[in-house]
Motif scaffolding. Structure first.
Motif, mmCIF file in Angstrom:
data_model
loop_
_atom_site.group_PDB
_atom_site.id
_atom_site.type_symbol
_atom_site.label_atom_id
_atom_site.label_comp_id
_atom_site.label_asym_id
_atom_site.label_seq_id
_atom_site.Cartn_x
_atom_site.Cartn_y
_atom_site.Cartn_z
ATOM 1 N N TYR A 133 -75.202 0.198 -5.581
ATOM 2 C CA TYR A 133 -74.570 1.110 -4.550
ATOM 3 C C TYR A 133 -73.421 0.599 -3.766
ATOM 4 O O TYR A 133 -72.264 1.069 -3.979
ATOM 5 N N ILE A 175 -73.131 6.463 -3.113
ATOM 6 C CA ILE A 175 -73.235 6.454 -1.527
ATOM 7 C C ILE A 175 -71.943 7.027 -0.901
ATOM 8 O O ILE A 175 -70.815 6.328 -1.747
ATOM 9 N N ILE A 178 -77.048 8.480 0.994
ATOM 10 C CA ILE A 178 -77.368 8.632 -0.606
ATOM 11 C C ILE A 178 -77.012 9.904 -1.275
ATOM 12 O O ILE A 178 -77.712 10.782 -0.764
#
Length: 195
Positions: free
Chosen positions: A140, A87, A81
């Motif tokens: 993400y 990410i 992250i």
């Protein structure tokens, strides 16, 4: 009254995660080893970059599966992250130190090579019989997959979940990415994807 998609997803996520959390911890450990026994069903060519994930809370522990894929010649990476929206995937080498990534997860540090996964083991909170998934709400993976696609990459996506995380139907939103395959303790499920 019909809930908006975001609210319905939130409700379905909470219900699926409650079912997953209620699973006996010893059963979850044994089930995680059964995932590793299915490695041959998803094994890529040697040298293929495979992203896994460090398990958090009551998630499937994919580390035995990742080890089996590595034994078959895969190169492994884990998500790192960078900020609240991004990410990247860093190479996971035997014996290399791992650092805290937040959310109770770990991953390779900044000195590890960044890789572009060709096969992604995708964590999820819930899924339906069409291969649509509900993540944890931060987006993400949707953004990471979209970035790879914008660079001309088309990673093979395999969701990882327990059977109890299946829901009747995940509401569709424009940014959602359906999964062609989901691996559960019962085996590999393949879904027809729209053209």
């Amino acid at each position: 009254m019909t809930l908006p998609p975001r609210e319905l997803k939130k409700m379905l996520r909470q219900e699926a995660l409650a079912r997953r959390d209620a699973l006996d911890p010893r059963w979850r450990i044994e089930a995680s080893f059964r995932f590793a026994e299915k490695a041959s069903e998803i094994a890529p060519m040697p040298g293929t970059v495979v992203s896994g994930f460090w398990p958090m809370r009551s998630e499937v522990d994919v580390r035995p599966l990742m080890a089996a894929l590595r034994d078959g010649g895969a190169r492994l990476c884990l998500p790192a992250i960078l900020d609240k929206t991004t990410i990247v995937f860093r190479e996971l080498l035997r014996g290399a130190p791992l650092v805290d990534m937040g959310f109770g997860t770990q991953g390779p540090g900044e000195d590890a090579a960044e890789l572009e996964p060709e096969l992604m083991l995708v964590p999820l909170a819930a899924f339906d019989a069409r291969g649509h998934r509900i993540g944890y709400g931060a987006g993400y993976y949707d953004r990471a997959i979209e970035r790879l696609r914008q660079r001309g990459r088309a990673p093979n996506l395999i969701g990882i979940a327990f059977d109890c995380q299946e829901v009747p139907e995940v509401p569709n939103e424009a940014h959602d990415i359906a999964l062609p395959e989901i691996l559960t303790e019962s085996g590999l499920r393949r879904f027809a994807q729209p053209l």
